[in-house]
Scaffold this motif. Structure first.
Motif, PDB file in Angstrom:
ATOM      1  N   ILE A 130       0.843  -1.189   0.000  1.00 13.88           N
ATOM      2  CA  ILE A 130       0.000   0.000   0.000  1.00 13.88           C
ATOM      3  C   ILE A 130       0.880   1.240   0.000  1.00 13.88           C
ATOM      4  O   ILE A 130       1.925   1.280   0.648  1.00 13.88           O
ATOM      5  N   GLY A 131       0.434   2.273  -0.712  1.00  9.40           N
ATOM      6  CA  GLY A 131       1.139   3.541  -0.742  1.00  9.40           C
ATOM      7  C   GLY A 131       0.239   4.673  -0.283  1.00  9.40           C
ATOM      8  O   GLY A 131      -0.933   4.457   0.030  1.00  9.40           O
ATOM      9  N   PRO A 132       0.731   5.891  -0.274  1.00  9.67           N
ATOM     10  CA  PRO A 132      -0.075   7.037   0.149  1.00  9.67           C
ATOM     11  C   PRO A 132      -1.008   7.502  -0.973  1.00  9.67           C
ATOM     12  O   PRO A 132      -0.788   7.202  -2.150  1.00  9.67           O
ATOM     13  N   GLY A 133      -2.048   8.236  -0.589  1.00 10.17           N
ATOM     14  CA  GLY A 133      -2.909   8.868  -1.584  1.00 10.17           C
ATOM     15  C   GLY A 133      -3.648   7.910  -2.493  1.00 10.17           C
ATOM     16  O   GLY A 133      -3.876   8.226  -3.663  1.00 10.17           O
ATOM     17  N   GLY A 134      -4.026   6.738  -1.983  1.00 10.92           N
ATOM     18  CA  GLY A 134      -4.779   5.799  -2.801  1.00 10.92           C
ATOM     19  C   GLY A 134      -3.935   4.973  -3.741  1.00 10.92           C
ATOM     20  O   GLY A 134      -4.464   4.250  -4.587  1.00 10.92           O
ATOM     21  N   LEU A 135      -2.617   5.056  -3.607  1.00 16.18           N
ATOM     22  CA  LEU A 135      -1.726   4.255  -4.455  1.00 16.18           C
ATOM     23  C   LEU A 135      -1.531   2.865  -3.855  1.00 16.18           C
ATOM     24  O   LEU A 135      -1.555   2.688  -2.642  1.00 16.18           O
ATOM     25  N   PHE A 136      -1.327   1.878  -4.721  1.00 21.84           N
ATOM     26  CA  PHE A 136      -0.861   0.573  -4.277  1.00 21.84           C
ATOM     27  C   PHE A 136      -0.021  -0.046  -5.386  1.00 21.84           C
ATOM     28  O   PHE A 136      -0.069   0.386  -6.543  1.00 21.84           O
ATOM     29  N   PHE A 137       0.782  -1.050  -5.017  1.00 21.69           N
ATOM     30  CA  PHE A 137       1.795  -1.585  -5.916  1.00 21.69           C
ATOM     31  C   PHE A 137       1.733  -3.111  -5.923  1.00 21.69           C
ATOM     32  O   PHE A 137       1.457  -3.732  -4.897  1.00 21.69           O
ATOM     33  N   THR A 138       1.987  -3.691  -7.083  1.00 18.98           N
ATOM     34  CA  THR A 138       2.078  -5.147  -7.201  1.00 18.98           C
ATOM     35  C   THR A 138       3.363  -5.511  -7.937  1.00 18.98           C
ATOM     36  O   THR A 138       3.781  -4.812  -8.854  1.00 18.98           O
ATOM     37  N   ALA A 158       6.126 -12.400 -10.761  1.00 20.65           N
ATOM     38  CA  ALA A 158       7.259 -13.313 -10.884  1.00 20.65           C
ATOM     39  C   ALA A 158       8.092 -13.067 -12.129  1.00 20.65           C
ATOM     40  O   ALA A 158       9.179 -13.632 -12.263  1.00 20.65           O
ATOM     41  N   THR A 159       7.613 -12.228 -13.051  1.00 19.58           N
ATOM     42  CA  THR A 159       8.437 -11.865 -14.209  1.00 19.58           C
ATOM     43  C   THR A 159       9.424 -10.757 -13.864  1.00 19.58           C
ATOM     44  O   THR A 159      10.340 -10.474 -14.635  1.00 19.58           O
ATOM     45  N   GLY A 160       9.208 -10.099 -12.712  1.00 12.69           N
ATOM     46  CA  GLY A 160      10.059  -8.980 -12.322  1.00 12.69           C
ATOM     47  C   GLY A 160       9.420  -7.629 -12.575  1.00 12.69           C
ATOM     48  O   GLY A 160      10.039  -6.591 -12.317  1.00 12.69           O
ATOM     49  N   GLU A 161       8.174  -7.618 -13.059  1.00 12.86           N
ATOM     50  CA  GLU A 161       7.522  -6.347 -13.361  1.00 12.86           C
ATOM     51  C   GLU A 161       6.802  -5.801 -12.134  1.00 12.86           C
ATOM     52  O   GLU A 161       6.097  -6.521 -11.430  1.00 12.86           O
ATOM     53  N   LEU A 162       6.987  -4.515 -11.914  1.00  9.16           N
ATOM     54  CA  LEU A 162       6.337  -3.793 -10.823  1.00  9.16           C
ATOM     55  C   LEU A 162       5.289  -2.872 -11.448  1.00  9.16           C
ATOM     56  O   LEU A 162       5.567  -2.192 -12.438  1.00  9.16           O
ATOM     57  N   LYS A 163       4.073  -2.869 -10.885  1.00  7.17           N
ATOM     58  CA  LYS A 163       3.020  -2.012 -11.431  1.00  7.17           C
ATOM     59  C   LYS A 163       2.519  -1.068 -10.341  1.00  7.17           C
ATOM     60  O   LYS A 163       2.386  -1.443  -9.180  1.00  7.17           O
ATOM     61  N   VAL A 164       2.206   0.167 -10.765  1.00  7.00           N
ATOM     62  CA  VAL A 164       1.678   1.193  -9.870  1.00  7.00           C
ATOM     63  C   VAL A 164       0.200   1.391 -10.198  1.00  7.00           C
ATOM     64  O   VAL A 164      -0.155   1.630 -11.362  1.00  7.00           O
ATOM     65  N   TRP A 165      -0.671   1.306  -9.176  1.00  6.68           N
ATOM     66  CA  TRP A 165      -2.126   1.426  -9.334  1.00  6.68           C
ATOM     67  C   TRP A 165      -2.641   2.543  -8.451  1.00  6.68           C
ATOM     68  O   TRP A 165      -1.999   2.936  -7.488  1.00  6.68           O
ATOM     69  N   LYS A 166      -3.854   3.018  -8.786  1.00  6.42           N
ATOM     70  CA  LYS A 166      -4.459   4.086  -7.979  1.00  6.42           C
ATOM     71  C   LYS A 166      -5.970   3.908  -7.926  1.00  6.42           C
ATOM     72  O   LYS A 166      -6.614   3.643  -8.945  1.00  6.42           O
ATOM     73  N   TRP A 167      -6.527   4.050  -6.713  1.00  5.56           N
ATOM     74  CA  TRP A 167      -7.981   4.037  -6.562  1.00  5.56           C
ATOM     75  C   TRP A 167      -8.554   5.311  -7.164  1.00  5.56           C
ATOM     76  O   TRP A 167      -8.001   6.392  -7.003  1.00  5.56           O
TER      77      TRP A 167
END
Length: 426
Positions: A398-406, A409-418
């Motif tokens: 979980i991040g600030p301001g409605g952000l969250f991250f996943t 297993a491929t090594g990719e990081l994604k940034v999401w927002k509510w």
């Protein structure tokens, strides 16, 4: 009628079958455009609208009975369950049920769909009207095993089994640093300005404000889980032992405080609630430790496979396992934890994360080993959305301001927002 069995003439049977075809259930595979059964025991046509509202469709074409069991806070005022996910049948969340175009294209997920915009299936990494994908962050060569945002830092950090920790600029999304850890990163967390990284036979500690670097020795084998609570740092290790350190301001160092023996196999998840430490293990158990005495006061054995993650939510403990269940535990009058609700998935569950959406409603994120992350309203467990990935998601933060991250297993990081204002359903 005999001719259907003895002479191979099935046309007469096919004409009559829709009158009583598996209680008028619509064929799941026909809806997906790939039914190859002749004759098919289920309908190859949509039901009238008033019947669609009464029925959901299972993967084998049969009907799923409605489930009314909802876990609630004991003694809480009764009220209607959350409306999220209701009335959407077997279709995608936020879209009409049962349409082939509402299904995710697996060739798109694999990166090799040749139909492009003409594909009849969705080319999307998620299904929801509640959140959106901001950006993917690419650079790791192997699975992302930890994500952290130290307090006061403008950097996002990700650890990986490719033996590196990457720092990402939160404004530009660019990778601004790569730290070689000399071994696989088993887990990573932050507490205040400190970044803690679990590697083989050690925990690395780095203060992002003072650039202080420490190595905490003591673990045997890979460190798979870390948590901070009750002014202690806990590490779950490959050999089943849990170690604890206390920070010494005088020496600006972490001093060994205690160790916990009891698990027979690797400790893969830790969480602290009040004066309790909860640990889950590959030995299929959860152990409850009293932080005043450092003693194990209960062992939970209800799961039948590896307990991958534990999460504290109010006075509840949630756990997930490769046995395809999420269990909700509550403390009884005797002081022991007991299961008050069990939610079943179609696949093993890898990780749990709790957060609130833009309207401050509690949401549970659970990663499954079918390469998806499912979102559920609590306490109703009504489905709110899904995230899809090329491979399984092993890290959620979980991040600030409605952000969250996943991180997958491929090594990719994604940034999401509510989304503050959710998109209206079509």
């Amino acid at each position: 009628m005999d001719a259907d069995g003895r002479n191979g003439n099935k046309r007469f049977h096919q004409r009559l079958a829709p009158l009583d075809r598996a209680n008028n259930n619509v064929c799941y595979h026909w809806r997906a455009g790939r039914c190859n059964r002749h004759p098919c025991p289920f309908l190859h046509s949509e039901l009238p609208p008033h019947q669609q509202q009464q029925q959901s469709v299972a993967p084998d074409g049969g009907a799923i009975p409605k489930r009314n069991n909802v876990w609630r806070n004991p003694g809480a005022a009764s009220g209607p369950p959350s409306k999220w996910g209701k009335g959407r049948g077997g279709g995608a969340v936020g879209r009409p049920p049962g349409r082939a175009s509402d299904r995710i294209c697996h060739y798109f997920l694999a990166g090799n769909c040749t139909y492009g915009e003409n594909c009849r299936f969705l080319h999307s990494w998620f299904i929801s009207d509640s959140f959106s994908l901001l950006t993917p962050l690419q650079g790791h060569q192997k699975a992302v095993s930890g994500i952290a945002l130290p307090s006061g830092s403008d950097k996002l950090y990700s650890g990986s089994m490719d033996e590196s920790v990457r720092a990402w600029d939160c404004q530009t999304g660019q990778c601004v640093g790569v730290i070689n850890m000399g071994g696989e990163v088993g887990c990573m967390i932050s507490e205040g300005p400190w970044l803690f990284i679990g590697v083989r036979n050690a925990v690395k500690a780095w203060n992002t404000q003072t650039a202080t670097e420490l190595s905490l020795d003591g673990p045997s084998g890979q460190v798979y889980s870390l948590v901070v609570g009750n002014e202690l740092l806990f590490a779950g290790t490959q050999n089943g032992r849990i170690l604890a350190w206390k920070f010494s301001a005088v020496g600006n160092c972490f001093e060994p405080a205690a160790f916990f023996d009891g698990h027979q196999l690797s400790v893969v998840s830790l969480v602290v609630g009040a004066l309790r430490l909860y640990s889950s293990s590959m030995d299929n158990t959860i152990r409850v430790w009293d932080l005043a005495t450092f003693q194990c006061i209960q062992t939970l054995t209800d799961h039948t496979s590896v307990v991958m993650s534990v999460l504290c939510w109010d006075q509840f403990l949630l756990s997930c396992s490769l046995d395809k269940t999420i269990k909700v535990w509550v403390t009884t009058e005797s002081g022991n934890l007991e299961v008050t609700y069990t939610h079943t998935e179609e696949h093993g569950v890898l990780a749990l994360c709790g957060m609130h959406d833009a309207q401050a409603k509690p949401i549970l994120l659970c990663s499954c080993n079918d390469n998806s992350v499912r979102f559920y309203d609590l306490p109703s467990f009504s489905e709110r959305g899904k995230i899809f990935s090329k491979e399984e998601v092993r890290a959620i933060q979980i991040g600030p301001g409605g952000l969250f991250f996943t991180g997958d297993a491929t090594g990719e990081l994604k940034v999401w927002k509510w989304l503050t204002n959710e998109v209206a359903n079509s």
